[in-house]
Motif scaffolding. Structure first.
Motif, PDB file in Angstrom:
ATOM      1  N   ARG A  19      45.195  39.584  45.785  1.00 35.38           N
ATOM      2  CA  ARG A  19      45.916  38.279  46.894  1.00 35.38           C
ATOM      3  C   ARG A  19      44.136  37.640  46.151  1.00 35.38           C
ATOM      4  N   PRO A  20      43.561  37.226  44.921  1.00 31.61           N
ATOM      5  CA  PRO A  20      41.933  36.792  44.179  1.00 31.61           C
ATOM      6  C   PRO A  20      42.250  35.434  45.462  1.00 31.61           C
ATOM      7  N   ASP A  21      43.236  34.899  45.514  1.00 31.46           N
ATOM      8  CA  ASP A  21      43.176  33.741  46.271  1.00 31.46           C
ATOM      9  C   ASP A  21      42.527  33.370  47.838  1.00 31.46           C
ATOM     10  N   SER A  22      42.768  35.057  48.229  1.00 31.85           N
ATOM     11  CA  SER A  22      42.362  34.693  49.798  1.00 31.85           C
ATOM     12  C   SER A  22      41.497  36.079  49.626  1.00 31.85           C
ATOM     13  N   LEU A  23      40.286  36.601  48.587  1.00 26.86           N
ATOM     14  CA  LEU A  23      39.598  36.788  48.599  1.00 26.86           C
ATOM     15  C   LEU A  23      39.763  38.177  48.543  1.00 26.86           C
ATOM     16  N   ASN A  24      40.836  38.494  47.848  1.00 23.13           N
ATOM     17  CA  ASN A  24      41.572  40.187  49.173  1.00 23.13           C
ATOM     18  C   ASN A  24      41.559  40.324  50.076  1.00 23.13           C
ATOM     19  N   LYS A  57      36.845  37.446  42.333  1.00 19.71           N
ATOM     20  CA  LYS A  57      35.546  37.475  42.286  1.00 19.71           C
ATOM     21  C   LYS A  57      34.922  38.142  43.806  1.00 19.71           C
ATOM     22  N   ALA A  58      36.192  38.964  44.356  1.00 19.40           N
ATOM     23  CA  ALA A  58      35.690  39.394  45.733  1.00 19.40           C
ATOM     24  C   ALA A  58      35.893  41.104  45.202  1.00 19.40           C
ATOM     25  N   GLY A  62      38.170  41.904  54.101  1.00 24.43           N
ATOM     26  CA  GLY A  62      39.105  42.081  55.241  1.00 24.43           C
ATOM     27  C   GLY A  62      39.842  41.439  55.654  1.00 24.43           C
ATOM     28  N   GLY A  63      40.076  41.161  57.455  1.00 23.20           N
ATOM     29  CA  GLY A  63      41.283  40.143  57.536  1.00 23.20           C
ATOM     30  C   GLY A  63      41.651  39.219  57.491  1.00 23.20           C
ATOM     31  N   ASP A  64      42.496  38.947  56.810  1.00 24.67           N
ATOM     32  CA  ASP A  64      43.113  37.006  56.963  1.00 24.67           C
ATOM     33  C   ASP A  64      42.549  36.429  58.162  1.00 24.67           C
ATOM     34  N   ILE A  65      41.645  35.691  58.805  1.00 19.56           N
ATOM     35  CA  ILE A  65      41.795  34.932  59.363  1.00 19.56           C
ATOM     36  C   ILE A  65      42.594  34.189  60.202  1.00 19.56           C
ATOM     37  N   VAL A 123      32.956  42.660  52.482  1.00 26.56           N
ATOM     38  CA  VAL A 123      32.641  42.203  54.318  1.00 26.56           C
ATOM     39  C   VAL A 123      33.932  42.879  55.372  1.00 26.56           C
ATOM     40  N   GLY A 124      32.861  42.941  56.254  1.00 25.53           N
ATOM     41  CA  GLY A 124      33.933  43.391  57.464  1.00 25.53           C
ATOM     42  C   GLY A 124      35.159  44.660  57.117  1.00 25.53           C
TER      43      GLY A 124
END
Length: 272
Positions: A19-24, A57-58, A62-65, A123-124
């Motif tokens: 999910r690259p657009d959401s930094l996975n 790039k990630a 972690g969780g999708d805030i 992260v997280g």
């Protein structure tokens, strides 16, 4: 393409968060696909090594805030009661248990080497996924940290279990309490990652690392992994008893005889 890519080639399984657009950041589809992939890895004798990485790039953030704010996101439950992150405390606990927390439990059942190829932000819960792996190899530009404190939550996926076992109690608490983001080199200094390589070299370095393990004596490698992790909760006598049993088994296998013969003949072993 789905939110999680899974493939197997030459004994090496590759899991890519996609999910690259959401930094996975996690999605429900990613979590469910991840559980299926881990069950396949655990049960397949053809798979010898696992590589976990992220697209773009990630590695994983972690969780999708945004999803959590909008009503549950990756913690959404399909039940008729529609339990999600915005409902009762018990529902939130149960959804974590049914989904996200299944991943560390499944990872713990895998005796094969699992390598995290950290290509960017981890992260997280994204970092915690890397902590569940046996080896962490980071790109020079990677950034790593535990960000839970910044949104007033706790590490619900096992971060509080894995982190102190890797960096020690004081460093783990400091990372969790402060939520600082570390560079790859800073992470290596505290033992959070095993190797740091240039961004351009990451893929080749990880592939070479995985291939070397895939070409090794598989049962011995798996016994080694289990012995190391089990010994963390055993007394010395129990650990020695376990490893002596493993020694009895591996010395009856073809890989042992090939290893001894190759040493006598001064050649590279050809393990099956």
């Amino acid at each position: 393409m789905g939110d999680l890519l899974f493939s197997v080639e030459n004994g090496i399984a590759r899991i890519t968060m996609n999910r690259p657009d959401s930094l996975n950041a996690f999605s429900k589809e990613m979590i469910l696909s991840w559980m299926e992939a881990l069950e396949t890895i655990r049960d397949s004798e053809e798979i010898r090594v696992v590589i976990l990485t992220g697209s773009g790039k990630a590695f994983c953030t972690g969780g999708d805030i945004k999803s959590l704010i909008n009503g549950g996101g990756f913690l959404y439950d399909d039940s008729d009661e529609k339990e999600d992150f915005t409902s009762t405390a018990l529902a939130r606990k149960n959804v974590l248990w049914k989904k996200v927390q299944r991943i560390p439990l499944l990872m713990q059942e895998i005796d094969k080497p699992v390598i995290a190829s950290i290509n960017g932000f981890a992260v997280g819960a994204g970092l915690d996924m890397a902590l569940m792996c046996d080896i962490r190899i980071a790109a020079q530009s990677a950034k790593l940290g535990e960000g839970y404190v910044k949104v007033g939550i706790v590490p619900g996926d096992g971060g509080a279990y894995f982190l102190p076992r890797i960096v020690g109690i004081d460093k783990a608490l400091e990372m969790l309490w402060r939520g600082d983001i570390l560079t790859a080199e800073e992470a290596k200094e505290i033992g959070l990652v095993t190797h740091v390589v240039s961004d351009e070299e990451l893929t080749d370095f990880v592939e070479s690392y995985a291939e070397r393990l895939a070409n090794g004596p598989q049962q011995a490698i798996r016994f080694m992994k289990r012995a190391v992790y089990q010994s963390l909760t055993m007394d010395l006598r129990s650990s020695l008893d376990m490893i002596s049993s493993a020694m009895g088994i591996v010395t009856e296998l073809p890989d042992f005889h090939e290893g001894i013969l190759s040493m006598a003949e001064k050649r590279k072993p050809n393990f099956k």
